[in-house]
Design a protein around this motif. Structure first.
Motif, PDB file in Angstrom:
ATOM      1  N   ASN A 189     -19.170 -16.405  -6.142  1.00 41.90           N
ATOM      2  CA  ASN A 189     -17.863 -16.377  -5.484  1.00 41.90           C
ATOM      3  C   ASN A 189     -17.555 -17.720  -4.842  1.00 41.90           C
ATOM      4  O   ASN A 189     -18.399 -18.298  -4.163  1.00 41.90           O
ATOM      5  N   ILE A 190     -16.346 -18.194  -5.041  1.00 40.51           N
ATOM      6  CA  ILE A 190     -15.996 -19.527  -4.585  1.00 40.51           C
ATOM      7  C   ILE A 190     -16.119 -19.664  -3.070  1.00 40.51           C
ATOM      8  O   ILE A 190     -16.472 -20.733  -2.564  1.00 40.51           O
ATOM      9  N   LEU A 244     -10.587 -25.333  -2.004  1.00 44.13           N
ATOM     10  CA  LEU A 244     -11.128 -24.777  -3.237  1.00 44.13           C
ATOM     11  C   LEU A 244     -11.855 -25.842  -4.052  1.00 44.13           C
ATOM     12  O   LEU A 244     -12.949 -25.606  -4.580  1.00 44.13           O
ATOM     13  N   LEU A 245     -11.274 -27.020  -4.131  1.00 39.43           N
ATOM     14  CA  LEU A 245     -11.882 -28.092  -4.914  1.00 39.43           C
ATOM     15  C   LEU A 245     -13.195 -28.565  -4.292  1.00 39.43           C
ATOM     16  O   LEU A 245     -14.176 -28.843  -4.999  1.00 39.43           O
ATOM     17  N   GLU A 246     -13.235 -28.621  -2.978  1.00 37.31           N
ATOM     18  CA  GLU A 246     -14.470 -29.001  -2.284  1.00 37.31           C
ATOM     19  C   GLU A 246     -15.550 -27.945  -2.491  1.00 37.31           C
ATOM     20  O   GLU A 246     -16.729 -28.272  -2.668  1.00 37.31           O
ATOM     21  N   ALA A 247     -15.146 -26.678  -2.480  1.00 36.92           N
ATOM     22  CA  ALA A 247     -16.105 -25.593  -2.696  1.00 36.92           C
ATOM     23  C   ALA A 247     -16.685 -25.662  -4.106  1.00 36.92           C
ATOM     24  O   ALA A 247     -17.892 -25.453  -4.304  1.00 36.92           O
ATOM     25  N   LEU A 248     -15.850 -25.977  -5.094  1.00 40.38           N
ATOM     26  CA  LEU A 248     -16.339 -26.121  -6.469  1.00 40.38           C
ATOM     27  C   LEU A 248     -17.395 -27.214  -6.559  1.00 40.38           C
ATOM     28  O   LEU A 248     -18.444 -27.040  -7.200  1.00 40.38           O
ATOM     29  N   ALA A 249     -17.127 -28.340  -5.915  1.00 42.14           N
ATOM     30  CA  ALA A 249     -18.072 -29.460  -5.945  1.00 42.14           C
ATOM     31  C   ALA A 249     -19.392 -29.071  -5.281  1.00 42.14           C
ATOM     32  O   ALA A 249     -20.481 -29.382  -5.799  1.00 42.14           O
ATOM     33  N   LYS A 250     -19.305 -28.377  -4.157  1.00 36.51           N
ATOM     34  CA  LYS A 250     -20.516 -27.963  -3.447  1.00 36.51           C
ATOM     35  C   LYS A 250     -21.336 -26.994  -4.284  1.00 36.51           C
ATOM     36  O   LYS A 250     -22.572 -27.126  -4.398  1.00 36.51           O
ATOM     37  N   ALA A 253     -24.577 -23.908  -9.554  1.00 38.61           N
ATOM     38  CA  ALA A 253     -23.761 -22.792 -10.050  1.00 38.61           C
ATOM     39  C   ALA A 253     -23.256 -23.123 -11.448  1.00 38.61           C
ATOM     40  O   ALA A 253     -23.001 -24.283 -11.779  1.00 38.61           O
ATOM     41  N   LYS A 254     -23.135 -22.094 -12.266  1.00 38.31           N
ATOM     42  CA  LYS A 254     -22.606 -22.271 -13.616  1.00 38.31           C
ATOM     43  C   LYS A 254     -21.278 -21.543 -13.822  1.00 38.31           C
ATOM     44  O   LYS A 254     -20.424 -22.003 -14.567  1.00 38.31           O
ATOM     45  N   VAL A 255     -21.141 -20.368 -13.164  1.00 37.43           N
ATOM     46  CA  VAL A 255     -19.912 -19.581 -13.298  1.00 37.43           C
ATOM     47  C   VAL A 255     -19.362 -19.289 -11.907  1.00 37.43           C
ATOM     48  O   VAL A 255     -20.080 -18.792 -11.041  1.00 37.43           O
ATOM     49  N   ILE A 256     -18.087 -19.606 -11.709  1.00 42.51           N
ATOM     50  CA  ILE A 256     -17.434 -19.395 -10.415  1.00 42.51           C
ATOM     51  C   ILE A 256     -16.551 -18.150 -10.490  1.00 42.51           C
ATOM     52  O   ILE A 256     -15.703 -18.022 -11.369  1.00 42.51           O
ATOM     53  N   ASN A 257     -16.769 -17.235  -9.554  1.00 39.21           N
ATOM     54  CA  ASN A 257     -15.989 -15.998  -9.456  1.00 39.21           C
ATOM     55  C   ASN A 257     -14.835 -16.252  -8.484  1.00 39.21           C
ATOM     56  O   ASN A 257     -15.059 -16.570  -7.317  1.00 39.21           O
ATOM     57  N   ILE A 258     -13.603 -16.098  -8.976  1.00 40.38           N
ATOM     58  CA  ILE A 258     -12.454 -16.485  -8.174  1.00 40.38           C
ATOM     59  C   ILE A 258     -11.270 -15.572  -8.471  1.00 40.38           C
ATOM     60  O   ILE A 258     -11.071 -15.148  -9.618  1.00 40.38           O
ATOM     61  N   ASN A 259     -10.502 -15.260  -7.435  1.00 39.02           N
ATOM     62  CA  ASN A 259      -9.277 -14.492  -7.622  1.00 39.02           C
ATOM     63  C   ASN A 259      -8.350 -15.259  -8.570  1.00 39.02           C
ATOM     64  O   ASN A 259      -8.131 -16.463  -8.394  1.00 39.02           O
ATOM     65  N   HIS A 260      -7.805 -14.566  -9.549  1.00 36.96           N
ATOM     66  CA  HIS A 260      -6.996 -15.248 -10.567  1.00 36.96           C
ATOM     67  C   HIS A 260      -5.779 -15.943  -9.977  1.00 36.96           C
ATOM     68  O   HIS A 260      -5.273 -16.916 -10.551  1.00 36.96           O
ATOM     69  N   GLN A 261      -5.308 -15.481  -8.803  1.00 38.16           N
ATOM     70  CA  GLN A 261      -4.158 -16.123  -8.180  1.00 38.16           C
ATOM     71  C   GLN A 261      -4.500 -17.515  -7.654  1.00 38.16           C
ATOM     72  O   GLN A 261      -3.601 -18.328  -7.403  1.00 38.16           O
ATOM     73  N   LEU A 262      -5.780 -17.798  -7.465  1.00 38.17           N
ATOM     74  CA  LEU A 262      -6.217 -19.111  -6.993  1.00 38.17           C
ATOM     75  C   LEU A 262      -6.595 -20.041  -8.133  1.00 38.17           C
ATOM     76  O   LEU A 262      -6.951 -21.196  -7.903  1.00 38.17           O
ATOM     77  N   LEU A 278     -18.120 -26.337 -15.142  1.00 36.57           N
ATOM     78  CA  LEU A 278     -18.196 -24.981 -14.613  1.00 36.57           C
ATOM     79  C   LEU A 278     -17.360 -24.033 -15.463  1.00 36.57           C
ATOM     80  O   LEU A 278     -16.328 -24.415 -16.009  1.00 36.57           O
ATOM     81  N   GLU A 279     -17.831 -22.789 -15.575  1.00 38.73           N
ATOM     82  CA  GLU A 279     -17.052 -21.720 -16.190  1.00 38.73           C
ATOM     83  C   GLU A 279     -16.444 -20.888 -15.064  1.00 38.73           C
ATOM     84  O   GLU A 279     -16.859 -20.991 -13.904  1.00 38.73           O
ATOM     85  N   PHE A 280     -15.469 -20.032 -15.425  1.00 38.15           N
ATOM     86  CA  PHE A 280     -14.805 -19.216 -14.412  1.00 38.15           C
ATOM     87  C   PHE A 280     -14.815 -17.745 -14.779  1.00 38.15           C
ATOM     88  O   PHE A 280     -14.666 -17.369 -15.944  1.00 38.15           O
ATOM     89  N   SER A 281     -15.003 -16.932 -13.756  1.00 34.90           N
ATOM     90  CA  SER A 281     -14.858 -15.484 -13.848  1.00 34.90           C
ATOM     91  C   SER A 281     -13.675 -15.111 -12.962  1.00 34.90           C
ATOM     92  O   SER A 281     -13.708 -15.373 -11.757  1.00 34.90           O
ATOM     93  N   LEU A 282     -12.647 -14.534 -13.551  1.00 31.91           N
ATOM     94  CA  LEU A 282     -11.404 -14.260 -12.820  1.00 31.91           C
ATOM     95  C   LEU A 282     -11.265 -12.786 -12.487  1.00 31.91           C
ATOM     96  O   LEU A 282     -11.487 -11.918 -13.319  1.00 31.91           O
ATOM     97  N   TRP A 283     -10.917 -12.504 -11.223  1.00 29.34           N
ATOM     98  CA  TRP A 283     -10.671 -11.127 -10.776  1.00 29.34           C
ATOM     99  C   TRP A 283      -9.365 -11.086 -10.001  1.00 29.34           C
ATOM    100  O   TRP A 283      -8.936 -12.124  -9.509  1.00 29.34           O
ATOM    101  N   THR A 284      -8.756  -9.958  -9.808  1.00 29.39           N
ATOM    102  CA  THR A 284      -8.798  -8.804 -10.675  1.00 29.39           C
ATOM    103  C   THR A 284      -7.495  -8.872 -11.464  1.00 29.39           C
ATOM    104  O   THR A 284      -6.418  -8.716 -10.873  1.00 29.39           O
ATOM    105  N   VAL A 285      -7.595  -9.134 -12.755  1.00 26.49           N
ATOM    106  CA  VAL A 285      -6.434  -9.413 -13.599  1.00 26.49           C
ATOM    107  C   VAL A 285      -5.955  -8.099 -14.200  1.00 26.49           C
ATOM    108  O   VAL A 285      -6.573  -7.561 -15.119  1.00 26.49           O
ATOM    109  N   ASN A 286      -4.842  -7.584 -13.689  1.00 29.37           N
ATOM    110  CA  ASN A 286      -4.372  -6.274 -14.126  1.00 29.37           C
ATOM    111  C   ASN A 286      -3.137  -6.315 -15.019  1.00 29.37           C
ATOM    112  O   ASN A 286      -2.697  -5.268 -15.507  1.00 29.37           O
TER     113      ASN A 286
END
Length: 222
Positions: free
Chosen positions: A124-125, A146-152, A158-167, A181-189
């Motif tokens: 989670n980001i 968000l960008l700073e968190a990705l770098a950290k 980390a290989k996959v970042i879990n992030i709300n799709h709105q972000l 990095l790869e991304f896991s997006l939630w919750t895409v309805n």
């Protein structure tokens, strides 16, 4: 090719229920199920999103693992940890049923676990942010945060970042590419949005309409 994860309670089923687990366990088109995990007073891992009411009964994670093992289901189980310090307990239970290779962790996962389990963690980001941001509504997280968190998180392996799709803005996506990095997006309805993310080869898409999407996709192909 994107993974498709059925969020707990997907398609109108009860959240964190055995009904939900059983329904999706034999759906080959679904990559994973997501369940919320907490620990009760008896030190048992149970499925629930919010703070536990000790007067209520909850499905145990062991019951889920036992069912998946008994059915020999290849489904992946995304354990979304709702409190800290559960990583080793989940591992121990999954290992008991020889299911650890099918388990993914998300939620409050400590960065220290990335060095040994990075392939099974959807990080989670917010875990890459200062504590001052925790508990804040995601709408108050600026893009720079968000960008700073990705770098950290990248520095923490980390290989996959879990992030709300709105972000998941263009800048976040571009930064992710730069950091491999790869991304896991939630919750895409939105079903169209799921399809668009699949076309972009997003690593994982978590949705409460997993089976609805598969059915729509089948109709379009047919």
């Amino acid at each position: 090719m994107s993974y498709l994860t059925a969020h707990s309670g997907s398609d109108g089923l009860a959240d964190n229920s055995m009904e939900f687990v059983a329904f999706f366990s034999n759906k080959q088109e679904i990559s994973a199920i997501e369940v919320d995990v907490r620990m009760n007073r008896e030190r048992q891992l149970v499925l629930h999103h919010d703070i536990l009411d000790e007067k209520q009964g909850y499905v145990s994670l062991e019951d889920v693992f036992a069912y998946i093992a008994r059915e020999k289901s290849p489904i992946r189980i995304n354990c979304d940890l709702k409190e800290t310090g559960l990583e080793d307990a989940v591992y121990g239970l999954a290992d008991k049923y020889a299911l650890w290779p099918q388990v993914e962790l998300s939620g409050t996962v400590a960065c220290s676990y990335l060095s040994k389990w990075s392939n099974q963690i959807l990080m989670n980001i917010e875990n890459g942010m200062d504590d001052s941001f925790h508990g804040e509504h995601i709408g108050r997280w600026g893009e720079n945060v968000l960008l700073e968190a990705l770098a950290k998180l990248s520095r923490s392996h980390a290989k996959v970042i879990n992030i709300n799709h709105q972000l998941f803005t263009d800048a976040v996506q571009e930064k992710g590419k730069q950091l491999a990095l790869e991304f896991s997006l939630w919750t895409v309805n939105d079903l169209n949005a799921i399809g668009n993310y699949e076309k972009e080869n997003i690593y994982n898409i978590t949705t409460r309409k997993a089976w609805s999407y598969i059915q729509q996709k089948g109709v379009q192909i047919g």
